[in-house]
Design an enzyme around this catalytic site. Structure first.
Site, PDB file in Angstrom:
ATOM      1  N   TYR A  70     -10.750  -3.964   3.892  1.00 42.96           N
ATOM      2  CA  TYR A  70      -9.782  -3.518   4.887  1.00 42.96           C
ATOM      3  C   TYR A  70     -10.575  -3.218   6.152  1.00 42.96           C
ATOM      4  CZ  TYR A  70      -5.919  -0.555   6.704  1.00 42.96           C
ATOM      5  OH  TYR A  70      -4.925   0.012   7.447  1.00 42.96           O
ATOM      6  N   ASP A  75      -5.941  10.128   9.676  1.00 43.68           N
ATOM      7  CA  ASP A  75      -4.614   9.648  10.040  1.00 43.68           C
ATOM      8  C   ASP A  75      -4.069  10.296  11.298  1.00 43.68           C
ATOM      9  OD1 ASP A  75      -3.795   7.654   8.072  1.00 43.68           O
ATOM     10  OD2 ASP A  75      -4.120   9.284   6.639  1.00 43.68           O
ATOM     11  N   GLU A  89       0.867  -1.175   0.000  1.00 39.06           N
ATOM     12  CA  GLU A  89       0.000   0.000   0.000  1.00 39.06           C
ATOM     13  C   GLU A  89       0.895   1.213   0.000  1.00 39.06           C
ATOM     14  OE1 GLU A  89      -3.783  -1.553   2.597  1.00 39.06           O
ATOM     15  OE2 GLU A  89      -2.813   0.315   3.191  1.00 39.06           O
TER      16      GLU A  89
END
Ligand SMILES: Cc1ncc(COP(=O)(O)O)c(C=O)c1O
Lengths: 405, 272
Positions: free
Chosen positions: B176, B61, B50
């Site tokens: 995911y 994030d 990734e």
């Protein structure tokens, strides 16, 4: 005006949260179920007369609404053109329009059983309003504020602390409003179960732009009624400053379908549009995606967000609410800008002529009023949104004028 | 050649083990070092790469990946260079799937059509775009599917049984699963709830499920792969990059090695 492109400018957003191509729900999957839950809760509240009644009661007795529509006689004489009115939202409890929206969202949060409130703030006015409402209802309050803004809006930081809120510095990126928003979103992702995110402007993912607009529309609704009572007709023009665009949207929205009313939003031109130091997202930006919606943004050629700059901490956001982007494309609202210097002049003039110390944000609107009022006939009715008072800004202004306090 | 992701998971299934998915930010700390880092990842034990597309405002994030993105941008990373990095990697590796991960704005500004075309040519196999939920599938997900690029979706602890079918409808490649409520790299996953949620999600999808967010050690990786088909490591790797740099943010002789040895160590957890 030329023939409008749509039948009504007041029907948006659609069920996907879009105003034309703007708006939407560009958020991480973690937040998606919450945003859908919020949308439903807001729909239910909107349809419930007891919610509106409770909100109206708090707006009257706690916030102090309606705010006056004041004829600025000496400014009118000085400029020698349009008859200028101020919509005096600076007289609200906590000193700005921000509390209109906060009361609505906090009552909604209570309805949803949320006990922990988070907010972002730039100038600190939205943070103070949120901290105030949280104190009133005994809710936990966390306010994210850019480290740079904490420095330049110290009085509001202390106010928030007095009111029992925790002020968390946003240390990432440019350490201003956009980063405070990022931090608030990060908090929300981590605390989805008990937390309500009280956004301070008409931006963010759907339903925020619509919801905040609805809560702020009280400004325009009152203005209509008050102008009818005073002058027996609608105003000819409306002028408001634009950060994210909530005070402007609140004033504008009830008038969007009145073709005779000229509507002008004033962005912050900072050091000038030719420099990179400005915060004029519409005039100097282009469409992109940030903070949950598609809208005009300041960015570089690679899609990286650039920093906004303005003397006013409440205006230096690199984006603008999506409904404004649409109204710009549809040419219903005209978007112009005023520089730091022009705003500072307007600020001083207003103090001296009207005995009103305006916040630096509406000083931008006033700067534009100073440009156009002299060009209008004496029977032209112009309303400027005096959306905040300047107590919070006296240190910034003193600093620029070279005065030591 | 397409279908690399599918082929990868099928091959690993035969070997009876889960996939190690490694995340690093493209252009961190600079283009050349970043290329060396990804070129060595498969040998170090990564099964899928990734590659983060840096963005100024990565709202999902944590500090480690935020910092990596800013380092890359400061070193001059652009979308064009990110695609160039993938192309350079692909020149020497025809097998390892490459997934680009990031936020929508840089793609939108590059132009969706042009991005998909250039990504395909460069050898990109899948996309993870954090701020494009299924509600916005028209933007990029559906056009990507048409070009045979997998659109990999994040499922989270808030993806309940009502929401799961919506999330998986246009998902391909793998799922995911974000194992914690929160941003990348801040909390450690609670292994019991991971297992429960992975098993729950399996009722809604036949796709392989990789689990990430907060994985730092071989121990955790081993535990996670007991229930999941893959484990994703990200913040730990970009922190290894960050910790290896000089004060001025320049790479040192340790930078590339630091990432590869951490990958090898975690790979031992997946392979044992
Ligand atoms: C007094 C005042 N006006 C305007 C703004 C800008 O926000 P908006 O454009 O949403 O009204 C702020 C924001 O802090 C403010 O405090």
């Amino acid at each position: 005006m030329t023939k409008p492109l749509v039948n009504s400018f007041r029907t948006g957003p659609d069920e996907k949260g879009l105003f034309g191509i703007y708006g939407g729900r560009f958020v991480a999957e973690t937040l998606m179920p919450l945003i859908l839950e919020l949308e439903q809760a807001y729909k239910d509240a909107k349809a419930d007369p007891s919610f509106q009644a409770e909100l109206d009661s708090f707006l009257e007795h706690y916030v102090g609404r309606p705010s006056p529509l004041y004829f600025a006689e000496r400014l009118t004489e000085h400029l020698g053109g349009a008859k200028i009115y101020f919509k005096r939202d600076e007289l609200n409890h906590t000193g700005a329009h921000k509390i209109n929206n906060v009361m609505g969202q906090i009552l909604l949060a209570r309805r949803m059983g949320k006990k922990r409130i988070i907010a972002e703030t730039g100038a600190g006015q939205h943070g103070v309003a949120t901290a105030t409402a949280c104190a009133r209802f005994g809710l936990e309050c966390i306010v994210y504020m850019g480290e740079v803004d904490i420095e330049r809006q110290k009085p509001n930081v202390f106010r928030m602390k007095l009111l029992g809120a925790e002020v968390v510095p946003a240390l990432s990126g440019s350490r201003t409003l956009k980063d405070a928003l990022n931090e608030a979103l990060r908090d929300w992702v981590a605390n989805v179960e008990d937390t309500f995110y009280c956004i301070g402007t008409v931006a963010g993912p759907h339903p925020y732009p619509e919801m905040v607009r609805d809560f702020q529309s009280i400004i325009g609704v009152e203005t209509r009624r008050q102008m009818q009572a005073r002058e027996g007709r609608l105003p000819d023009s409306l002028v408001a400053a634009i950060g994210g665009g909530s005070n402007a949207m609140g004033l504008f929205h009830p008038f969007l379908d009145d073709a005779s009313v000229e509507i002008i939003g004033v962005e912050a031109a900072g050091l000038g549009l030719r420099t990179k130091k400005h915060a004029a997202s519409i005039t100097g930006g282009r469409p992109g995606i940030l903070h949950g919606n598609r809208t005009y943004l300041l960015m570089d050629d690679d899609g990286q967000i650039t920093e906004g700059h303005s003397i006013s901490a409440g205006l230096d956001y690199p984006g603008i609410g999506p409904e404004h982007s649409w109204l710009h494309d549809m040419k219903r609202v005209e978007y112009v800008s005023a520089t730091d210097k022009e705003a500072l002049e307007a600020f001083q003039l207003c103090c001296k002529l009207e005995g009103i110390i305006p916040a630096l944000e509406p000083s931008h609107a006033l700067a534009h009023v100073m440009k156009i009022a002299p060009t209008k006939p004496k029977d032209h009715l112009m309303v400027m949104n005096m959306c905040g008072r300047g107590d919070k800004d006296i240190f910034t202004v003193a600093d620029i004028l070279g005065v030591t306090l | 050649m397409s279908g690399r992701i599918e082929k990868c998971f099928a091959g690993l299934k035969e070997q009876g083990r889960a996939a190690l998915v490694t995340f690093v930010t493209a252009g961190d700390p600079d283009y050349e070092t970043s290329l060396k880092i990804i070129q060595g990842l498969p040998k170090a034990g990564a099964d899928i790469i990734e590659f983060g597309m840096p963005f100024t405002d990565p709202m999902a994030d944590g500090p480690a990946i935020q910092a990596a993105g800013l380092r890359a941008l400061r070193a001059g990373q652009t979308m064009k260079k990110t695609l160039k990095l993938v192309k350079a990697f692909r020149a020497g590796d025809k097998e390892t799937p490459v997934v680009l991960m990031g936020y929508y704005n840089p793609i939108y500004v590059y132009g969706v059509e042009k991005f998909l075309t250039d990504a395909k040519v460069a050898g990109v196999d899948g996309l993870i775009v954090v701020d494009l939920p299924p509600e916005e599938d028209d933007e990029l997900c559906l056009p990507a599917m048409k070009m045979d690029i997998n659109f990999i979706r994040l499922a989270t602890p808030t993806t309940d049984d009502n929401r799961a079918p919506v999330v998986f409808k246009n998902t391909s490649g793998f799922v995911y699963y974000v194992s914690v409520l929160g941003i990348t790299g801040t909390k450690a996953p609670d292994l019991k709830s991971v297992q429960k949620n992975v098993n729950r999600l399996r009722r809604h999808t036949k796709l392989p499920i990789a689990v990430g967010f907060g994985v730092k050690s071989a121990e955790q990786a081993r535990a996670i792969t007991r229930s999941a088909d893959g484990v994703v490591v990200g913040s730990a790797l970009v922190s290894a990059v960050g910790n290896s740099l000089t004060k001025a943010g320049k790479p040192t002789s340790k930078t590339v090695k630091a990432v590869h040895s951490l990958v090898s160590e975690i790979a031992s957890g997946v392979r044992s």
